[in-house]
Design a protein around this motif. Sequence first.
Motif, PDB file in Angstrom:
ATOM      1  N   TRP A 423       0.849  -1.187   0.000  1.00 35.46           N
ATOM      2  CA  TRP A 423       0.000   0.000   0.000  1.00 35.46           C
ATOM      3  C   TRP A 423       0.893   1.248   0.000  1.00 35.46           C
ATOM      4  O   TRP A 423       1.748   1.396   0.872  1.00 35.46           O
ATOM      5  N   PRO A 424       0.725   2.144  -0.931  1.00 32.41           N
ATOM      6  CA  PRO A 424       1.515   3.381  -0.906  1.00 32.41           C
ATOM      7  C   PRO A 424       1.083   4.258   0.271  1.00 32.41           C
ATOM      8  O   PRO A 424      -0.046   4.165   0.757  1.00 32.41           O
ATOM      9  N   HIS A 425       2.013   5.080   0.742  1.00 34.66           N
ATOM     10  CA  HIS A 425       1.664   5.994   1.836  1.00 34.66           C
ATOM     11  C   HIS A 425       0.542   6.908   1.379  1.00 34.66           C
ATOM     12  O   HIS A 425       0.624   7.522   0.308  1.00 34.66           O
ATOM     13  N   HIS A 502      -1.749   0.248   7.241  1.00 30.41           N
ATOM     14  CA  HIS A 502      -0.824   0.154   6.113  1.00 30.41           C
ATOM     15  C   HIS A 502       0.360  -0.750   6.449  1.00 30.41           C
ATOM     16  O   HIS A 502       0.808  -1.543   5.614  1.00 30.41           O
ATOM     17  N   ALA A 503       0.869  -0.644   7.693  1.00 28.40           N
ATOM     18  CA  ALA A 503       2.028  -1.434   8.089  1.00 28.40           C
ATOM     19  C   ALA A 503       1.678  -2.901   8.338  1.00 28.40           C
ATOM     20  O   ALA A 503       2.563  -3.757   8.346  1.00 28.40           O
ATOM     21  N   ARG A 504       0.386  -3.188   8.548  1.00 29.47           N
ATOM     22  CA  ARG A 504      -0.027  -4.543   8.927  1.00 29.47           C
ATOM     23  C   ARG A 504      -0.470  -5.400   7.751  1.00 29.47           C
ATOM     24  O   ARG A 504      -0.705  -6.603   7.922  1.00 29.47           O
ATOM     25  N   VAL A 505      -0.602  -4.838   6.580  1.00 33.05           N
ATOM     26  CA  VAL A 505      -1.068  -5.614   5.433  1.00 33.05           C
ATOM     27  C   VAL A 505      -0.022  -6.668   5.078  1.00 33.05           C
ATOM     28  O   VAL A 505       1.171  -6.380   4.958  1.00 33.05           O
ATOM     29  N   THR A 506      -0.467  -7.906   4.907  1.00 27.73           N
ATOM     30  CA  THR A 506       0.443  -9.022   4.653  1.00 27.73           C
ATOM     31  C   THR A 506       0.427  -9.437   3.189  1.00 27.73           C
ATOM     32  O   THR A 506      -0.419  -9.005   2.403  1.00 27.73           O
ATOM     33  N   ARG A 507       1.338 -10.323   2.847  1.00 24.98           N
ATOM     34  CA  ARG A 507       1.381 -10.850   1.480  1.00 24.98           C
ATOM     35  C   ARG A 507       0.134 -11.687   1.175  1.00 24.98           C
ATOM     36  O   ARG A 507      -0.318 -11.736   0.028  1.00 24.98           O
ATOM     37  N   GLU A 508      -0.412 -12.332   2.198  1.00 27.50           N
ATOM     38  CA  GLU A 508      -1.658 -13.063   2.007  1.00 27.50           C
ATOM     39  C   GLU A 508      -2.804 -12.086   1.720  1.00 27.50           C
ATOM     40  O   GLU A 508      -3.639 -12.337   0.847  1.00 27.50           O
ATOM     41  N   ASP A 509      -2.831 -10.955   2.418  1.00 27.93           N
ATOM     42  CA  ASP A 509      -3.827  -9.915   2.120  1.00 27.93           C
ATOM     43  C   ASP A 509      -3.653  -9.396   0.698  1.00 27.93           C
ATOM     44  O   ASP A 509      -4.633  -9.164  -0.025  1.00 27.93           O
ATOM     45  N   GLN A 510      -2.399  -9.225   0.293  1.00 33.42           N
ATOM     46  CA  GLN A 510      -2.109  -8.758  -1.055  1.00 33.42           C
ATOM     47  C   GLN A 510      -2.647  -9.734  -2.094  1.00 33.42           C
ATOM     48  O   GLN A 510      -3.230  -9.322  -3.109  1.00 33.42           O
ATOM     49  N   ARG A 511      -2.503 -11.015  -1.841  1.00 37.21           N
ATOM     50  CA  ARG A 511      -3.019 -12.033  -2.765  1.00 37.21           C
ATOM     51  C   ARG A 511      -4.548 -11.918  -2.903  1.00 37.21           C
ATOM     52  O   ARG A 511      -5.085 -11.970  -4.009  1.00 37.21           O
ATOM     53  N   VAL A 512      -5.230 -11.738  -1.770  1.00 35.35           N
ATOM     54  CA  VAL A 512      -6.694 -11.590  -1.810  1.00 35.35           C
ATOM     55  C   VAL A 512      -7.089 -10.338  -2.584  1.00 35.35           C
ATOM     56  O   VAL A 512      -8.022 -10.362  -3.396  1.00 35.35           O
ATOM     57  N   GLN A 513      -6.376  -9.243  -2.349  1.00 31.03           N
ATOM     58  CA  GLN A 513      -6.693  -8.000  -3.051  1.00 31.03           C
ATOM     59  C   GLN A 513      -6.449  -8.135  -4.553  1.00 31.03           C
ATOM     60  O   GLN A 513      -7.209  -7.591  -5.368  1.00 31.03           O
ATOM     61  N   GLU A 514      -5.410  -8.847  -4.945  1.00 31.92           N
ATOM     62  CA  GLU A 514      -5.150  -9.036  -6.376  1.00 31.92           C
ATOM     63  C   GLU A 514      -6.273  -9.824  -7.038  1.00 31.92           C
ATOM     64  O   GLU A 514      -6.645  -9.547  -8.190  1.00 31.92           O
ATOM     65  N   ILE A 515      -6.834 -10.808  -6.333  1.00 25.47           N
ATOM     66  CA  ILE A 515      -7.978 -11.549  -6.881  1.00 25.47           C
ATOM     67  C   ILE A 515      -9.153 -10.613  -7.102  1.00 25.47           C
ATOM     68  O   ILE A 515      -9.828 -10.656  -8.146  1.00 25.47           O
ATOM     69  N   ILE A 516      -9.411  -9.722  -6.144  1.00 24.05           N
ATOM     70  CA  ILE A 516     -10.533  -8.789  -6.268  1.00 24.05           C
ATOM     71  C   ILE A 516     -10.283  -7.786  -7.378  1.00 24.05           C
ATOM     72  O   ILE A 516     -11.194  -7.441  -8.146  1.00 24.05           O
ATOM     73  N   HIS A 517      -9.059  -7.331  -7.526  1.00 23.30           N
ATOM     74  CA  HIS A 517      -8.751  -6.339  -8.561  1.00 23.30           C
ATOM     75  C   HIS A 517      -8.917  -6.910  -9.975  1.00 23.30           C
ATOM     76  O   HIS A 517      -9.078  -6.146 -10.923  1.00 23.30           O
ATOM     77  N   ARG A 518      -8.877  -8.234 -10.093  1.00 24.01           N
ATOM     78  CA  ARG A 518      -9.097  -8.829 -11.412  1.00 24.01           C
ATOM     79  C   ARG A 518     -10.538  -8.633 -11.904  1.00 24.01           C
ATOM     80  O   ARG A 518     -10.801  -8.727 -13.104  1.00 24.01           O
ATOM     81  N   PHE A 519     -11.436  -8.396 -10.968  1.00 24.98           N
ATOM     82  CA  PHE A 519     -12.825  -8.125 -11.360  1.00 24.98           C
ATOM     83  C   PHE A 519     -12.985  -6.712 -11.937  1.00 24.98           C
ATOM     84  O   PHE A 519     -13.946  -6.444 -12.648  1.00 24.98           O
ATOM     85  N   HIS A 520     -12.040  -5.829 -11.598  1.00 32.80           N
ATOM     86  CA  HIS A 520     -12.152  -4.425 -11.990  1.00 32.80           C
ATOM     87  C   HIS A 520     -11.849  -4.270 -13.485  1.00 32.80           C
ATOM     88  O   HIS A 520     -10.818  -4.748 -13.978  1.00 32.80           O
TER      89      HIS A 520
END
Length: 548
Positions: A423-425, A502-520
């Motif tokens: 996540w960017p600042h 922002h500091a707590r987001v994990t790579r597993e969270d990133q994977r979930v977000q990438e799946i959701i962004h594919r719908f966009h």
Amino acid sequence: MNKSDEHTASPTTDASAWGPLGVPVFRAFWLTALGSNIGTWINGVASGWVMTDLSHSPVMVSLVQAAASLPMVLFALVAGALTDIVDRRRYLIATQLWMAVCAAMLTFLAAVDQLDPWNLLILTFALGIGASMAQPALSVTAPELVPRNMLPQAVALGSLSMNLSRSIGPAIAGLLLSQLGAWAAYSLNAVSFIGMMVMLWSWKRQPEERSLPPERFFQALRAGLRYAHRASPFRAVLIRTIAFILFTISAWALLPLIARNELAGGPATYGFLLTFVGIGAVAAVMILPRLQARISRDRLVLIASVVYALTMVALGTVRNEAVLYGVMIIAGAAWVTALSSLQVAAQVSVPAWVRGRALSLYIMVFSAGLTLGSLLWGWVAAHAGISAALLGSAAGAMLAALAVRGFSLGGPETPDLSPSFHWPHPPAASELDKDRGPVLVTIEYEIELEQREAFLDAMQQLGTMRRRDGAFSWGVFEDITVPGRYIELFQQDSWLDHLRQHARVTREDQRVQEIIHRFHIGSAAPRVSHFIGGAPKAFTDGSMETAP
């Protein structure tokens, strides 16, 4: 970043069963923990046996176990919050000093023959306070000392330390009790804390670099409870743990009475029963890596629970001492198989920022089961007999294991919970007061109409993540004028809380977000906007600064 984190990513690190012992600081920690654990077992065996001399009541004998475990219920959460926000090294030194003083007081009272049931219980409770305050910090130290790919082996070696001490400590305790008296056993426990204090004093731990101020105590406590409530894998660990320990503790709580009353033995008999438990546990630790490679944690815990229940049936019906030694070997193997699987699942299901608080909750649930189970089965034994208590708890253990088997401890591939920092600042027109809030974050998505249902299903997992990491509200809304245009929104208490997210987001969270962004389907990435409550404060020079 800690130095231990620097070698976490090393792909060439030895991940064998003994690999963590190749890390010098872990090896020193493991050896001193082994000595301390031996002292703890000597103390526990001595107190259990001394109580049988002071009182013949099964309730009073079971209260020794309850007094040792109740502080874990009362103070583990406090200890977990402190573990994550204070200097861990100094904190652990203080806890070891407290326990050394309590053990010295037990030594003195036993030496002058002034130990009675109540001061024995009070000092056992005081020792339990020290253990409860230390345990979460000790539990999260192993991940800090070894690479991430060695974590299961480090946890298994921790179990090996505990169970080697279970083999050695009771035998030493039985010898000391029969030859010298309880004071000698208690004095050895007091000395055992010195090694850990020396190791901690010499440990050159580099504090974690923080770009944000640490959480306040009650804020940290609330964050830990919130995470445990929202993280389903960790919640499953807690459920499986209480289902296991509530019934299986009957054997440990009643074992002094089995040795004295049912087998007509002395302290050596009690010590040998526990020694054979340790032998079985050590044997199980040796083969656990191969079992875990072939059998899921869920199935291992289920099998171990059933096998352990059968050993309780044997304890309740067999009165041959030699046969029971063999039974205790099986009991030790089943016990460590179940607990090692649960402990690994607890460790790998939470990220580093909340690990102390999460593991303290695990310890609290475990200890609540110990305390309630000890009192329950001690009461049953007092009214219906030791055999009835053991057979009843065995039946309960089997039924509970079957009832909770649907709560999964996770598959062989553990999620990557290391920080992603993807996540960017968040941009701001001016520097914001970190206490200003609440904060509202919106994310805009454009979704194909036929994908709306699948998108909303995927968003539910994201919503759980947002709430887990600090959002007090979350929702997804569709624009009624432009079907397929969605806005996700969530709120947090302050700007500082959002920066922590922002500091707590994990790579597993990133994977979930990438799946959701594919719908966009928009031409640009989903648009993120930040809004903040409260009013800015104007100064005479015309500059703007946020109001506190």
